[in-house]
Structures are given as C-alpha cells and as structure tokens.
Scaffold this motif. Structure first.
Motif, short mmCIF file in Angstrom:
data_model
loop_
_atom_site.label_atom_id
_atom_site.label_comp_id
_atom_site.label_asym_id
_atom_site.label_seq_id
_atom_site.Cartn_x
_atom_site.Cartn_y
_atom_site.Cartn_z
N LEU A 115 0.87 -1.33 0.04
CA LEU A 115 0.12 -0.07 -0.07
C LEU A 115 0.80 1.24 0.13
O LEU A 115 0.58 2.20 -0.65
N LEU A 116 2.09 1.32 0.66
CA LEU A 116 2.69 2.39 0.82
C LEU A 116 3.66 2.58 -0.38
O LEU A 116 3.87 3.63 -0.92
N GLU A 117 4.09 1.43 -1.08
CA GLU A 117 4.75 1.70 -2.25
C GLU A 117 3.59 2.51 -3.38
O GLU A 117 4.05 3.06 -4.24
N ARG A 118 2.42 2.02 -3.24
CA ARG A 118 1.35 2.76 -4.33
C ARG A 118 1.02 4.04 -3.80
O ARG A 118 1.04 5.08 -4.63
N PHE A 119 0.81 4.31 -2.48
CA PHE A 119 0.04 5.59 -2.19
C PHE A 119 1.18 6.43 -1.34
O PHE A 119 0.86 7.42 -1.08
N LEU A 120 2.23 6.13 -0.87
CA LEU A 120 3.17 6.66 -0.07
C LEU A 120 3.18 7.03 1.21
O LEU A 120 4.16 6.96 1.73
N THR A 121 2.06 7.47 1.51
CA THR A 121 1.68 7.87 2.97
C THR A 121 0.55 7.06 3.40
O THR A 121 -0.42 6.98 2.80
N PRO A 122 0.18 6.84 4.72
CA PRO A 122 -0.74 6.33 5.54
C PRO A 122 -2.13 7.23 5.07
O PRO A 122 -3.21 6.67 4.93
N GLU A 123 -1.91 8.65 5.01
CA GLU A 123 -2.86 9.65 4.91
C GLU A 123 -3.36 9.40 3.64
O GLU A 123 -4.49 9.57 3.31
N GLU A 124 -2.57 9.40 2.56
CA GLU A 124 -3.22 8.98 1.30
C GLU A 124 -3.76 7.73 1.14
O GLU A 124 -4.88 7.59 0.30
N ILE A 125 -3.29 6.57 1.56
CA ILE A 125 -4.06 5.36 2.01
C ILE A 125 -5.48 5.42 2.36
O ILE A 125 -6.38 4.96 1.84
N TYR A 126 -5.46 6.38 3.64
CA TYR A 126 -6.94 6.63 4.12
C TYR A 126 -7.78 7.24 3.30
O TYR A 126 -9.08 6.72 3.29
N HIS A 127 -7.28 7.95 2.39
CA HIS A 127 -8.30 8.71 1.58
C HIS A 127 -8.37 8.15 0.29
O HIS A 127 -9.34 8.85 -0.83
#
Length: 369
Positions: free
Chosen positions: A25-37
């Motif tokens: 997930l982090l490889e795709r969205f970079l940050t937890p906040e971006e994953i959350y949204h």
C-alpha cells in the motif's frame, strides 16, 4: 496525538492486513494519509481480496481510531511509527521492518551499543547464572541488554542488567500489556520503570506461536550482537540467530560440555563460526566497546577469594570442594566424602548461613556465585 499518529495507528490496526500488505500500500500511495483517503476501486487494485477490501472500508471509523490511541495514553503506552522521532534507527534497516510499535518505558539511546542475550527457557542453573552474569557485567559497561522477557535465560539476562542499574529492553511476542509468563510480572513492572517493554502488537493481543518468530526479528534488530548462553541442537533460539545473521549482526556463544544436550546448540554455533565467549571482554573487543573500568575477576577467582576470606574449617572446605554450580544431591556428597551424614549436614548448613552455598531444592546444594 497528531495526524501522523492517527493515520499510522489506523493502518497498523486494520483487521487481516499485515506488514507485507502495508508495504504494498505504501509503495502505491506513499503515506498512510493517502491510503486512508484512497477510493475503494484504487484500493481493490492493491488488496485484491474482497475480505481485505471490506475490512479496509469498515476500518475508517474516526471515533474508534481516536479511542484506540487514547486507550494507549491511559495505559502509558507510546505508539511509535516510521515517522516518529523515537523510531529505532536499527529497525529501519532490517528486512520486513515494523510499521507500528508499542512501548512501555523508554527505548535505549540510539548511540548506545546493545547486546541481545538469548537461550533456552528450560535451562540449567549454570545457564541462568551465566545469563545473569553477562547481563550484569555488560550493563556495567553501558551496554543495553535486549531479550524476550521469557522464563529461563531471557529473564535472568534482564535481572542481571537491573542489578547493575543498567538499561534493559524486553521484546514481547504478545500485546504490550500481556505479561507472559506470569511469573515474570515483577520483572515486567520493574522494566517498565527503569527500562523498556516493546511489542509489535496492540493492547489485548494474547501470546501465540506465530508472534514469537516476528518478535525474534525485533530482538535481533535492536541489537549490535547476539549472545547465545544455552541452547539445544534444535531450539527456537536459532530463529533469532538466523534473523541476526540476515541482518549482519555479530553472533556470540558460550561453549558448553560436549555431553550435555543443552549445550549442543552453542557448541554447534561455535563450530559454524560464532565468536566463542568465555569472558565479557570477548564481546567488548568485537563490538569495539571501550571498557569503562579494569577487567572483572572471573567467577572462579571471586569464589576462591570469598572462601579464603571466610577462613573455613577443614570439614567445610572438604564439603565445599565437592560442590559445583549445578546442584548436587546430599546423598552423593556424603557418598563422595565418606563422612558421617550428620557432620556433612552440619557443614552444609554453616556454608549456607555464610552465603557461599545455596540449597536450590530440598537436599540439593550448589555453589553460590
């Protein structure tokens, strides 16, 4: 609590999603906040499994996340993530680094050298005393002592560090609030106050077999070197050793008797190239730790001096000469000396009172280090 804590805590507590999935997930969205949204369709591309996607969508309960973080604060647990200032630098470089850690107490100083002392849960008295000795003497040199807070070698290594008023960190294979085994509760509470307790699992997670190998990689990761005090040929201890080798850590081992199965693991490690340890300086030299004071006398030298100062009677000396670190049964002592049982018992009682001998169990006696 800040935004980073919120998103990292949420990401680490989604049911059914572990470190490898978090990594993707982090490889795709970079940050937890971006994953959350991220939207459900975007997430589905990464998660692939319907159960994971459902768990992901349901996990976004703001109140539940905030309540979880507040529960940690109430129990004096610090949540640490890769963006935290106190995240251990040693753990950033290990394979499969943790994305969330729970801490009671404090972490070792980042510049402080650290040694993991590990070994069998079911160990000999010799193993326990050596774990305590090396934990104590290394702690005196400013070395942080890392172990798993288990019974046996682990617990004694922690005890030794505390006796020296040094720092020691216990890494759990359960939730941060779980004392396992329960017999180590007193040790757990003391380490909370003057050392640290670390876990990758949140409050309430019981100890399970699958969590211990994960715990072992953190023990290895937090240390500069790993000392194996006592282990059988096939032992869970070697999970930590293997993790340490993968991480490029120095491996140390105490040699043992070749006929003792509880020493077979250590002897094999030495055969395979582990550093053989017979004194504290063997570890200090390899890890390039400057000794703070003159070398300590060996346990044997200290015991001899102690006996000489006490001016034992001839019979007491004879009885003492029969004893070892491993307990010996009273009848065997009597048989070896060929002296009246009552006289042997009287001499043993005097030696116990003088503090040079200990009765480890009923009618079993050993030298007190």
């Amino acid at each position: 609590m800040n935004a980073e804590d919120f998103y990292w805590y949420w990401l680490n507590n989604i049911e059914g999603i572990g470190r490898r999935t978090i990594c993707r997930l982090l490889e795709r969205f970079l940050t937890p906040e971006e994953i959350y949204h991220a939207g459900e369709r975007e997430i589905t591309d990464v998660l692939q499994h319907k159960k994971m996607v459902t768990a992901f969508v349901r996990s976004k309960e703001e109140k539940k996340i905030i309540d979880g973080l507040q529960a940690l604060q109430e129990r004096k647990v610090t949540f640490i993530h890769p963006d935290s200032v106190q995240y251990p630098e040693r753990l950033r470089t290990i394979p499969d680094m943790p994305y969330g850690l729970y801490l009671k107490g404090t972490l070792p100083n980042q510049q402080q050298k650290a040694v993991a002392i590990i070994g069998a849960r079911s160990c000999t008295r010799y193993g326990k005393e050596m774990a305590r000795f090396f934990g104590k003497e290394l702690a005196k040199q400013g070395v942080a002592i890392i172990s798993g807070l288990a019974r046996g070698i682990d617990g004694m290594a922690h005890e030794g560090a505390l006796e020296a008023e040094g720092y020691t960190l216990g890494v759990l294979g359960s939730g941060i609030d779980q004392v396992y085994p329960f017999e180590n509760q007193s040790l757990f509470l003391r380490m909370e106050q003057v050392g640290g307790i670390l876990s990758e699992s949140n409050i309430g997670v019981p100890p399970t077999a699958g969590l211990f190998p994960q715990r072992n990689r953190l023990i290895a990761g937090c240390a500069d070197g790993i000392l194996v005090v006592e282990a059988m040929e096939k032992s869970g201890t070697f999970i930590t050793v293997d993790q340490g080798l993968d991480q490029g850590k120095d491996i140390f081992a105490l040699p043992g008797r070749i006929i003792d199965p509880k020493c077979a693991g250590c002897n094999r490690l030495i055969k395979l190239g582990a550093h053989m340890v017979t004194e504290v300086d063997d570890i200090l030299e390899i890890l390039k730790i400057e000794r703070k004071n003159p070398p300590e006398k060996s346990q044997i030298e200290r015991s001899k001096e102690k006996i000489e100062k006490l001016s034992l009677a001839p019979l007491e000396k004879m009885v003492y000469s029969c004893l070892q670190i491993e307990p010996i049964y009273l009848d065997d002592i009597i048989s070896e000396l060929r002296i009246a049982p009552q006289e042997v018992c009287m001499a043993l009682n005097k030696l116990v009172l003088r503090g040079v001998v200990t009765e480890t169990a009923r009618n079993y006696y050993a030298i007190k280090l």
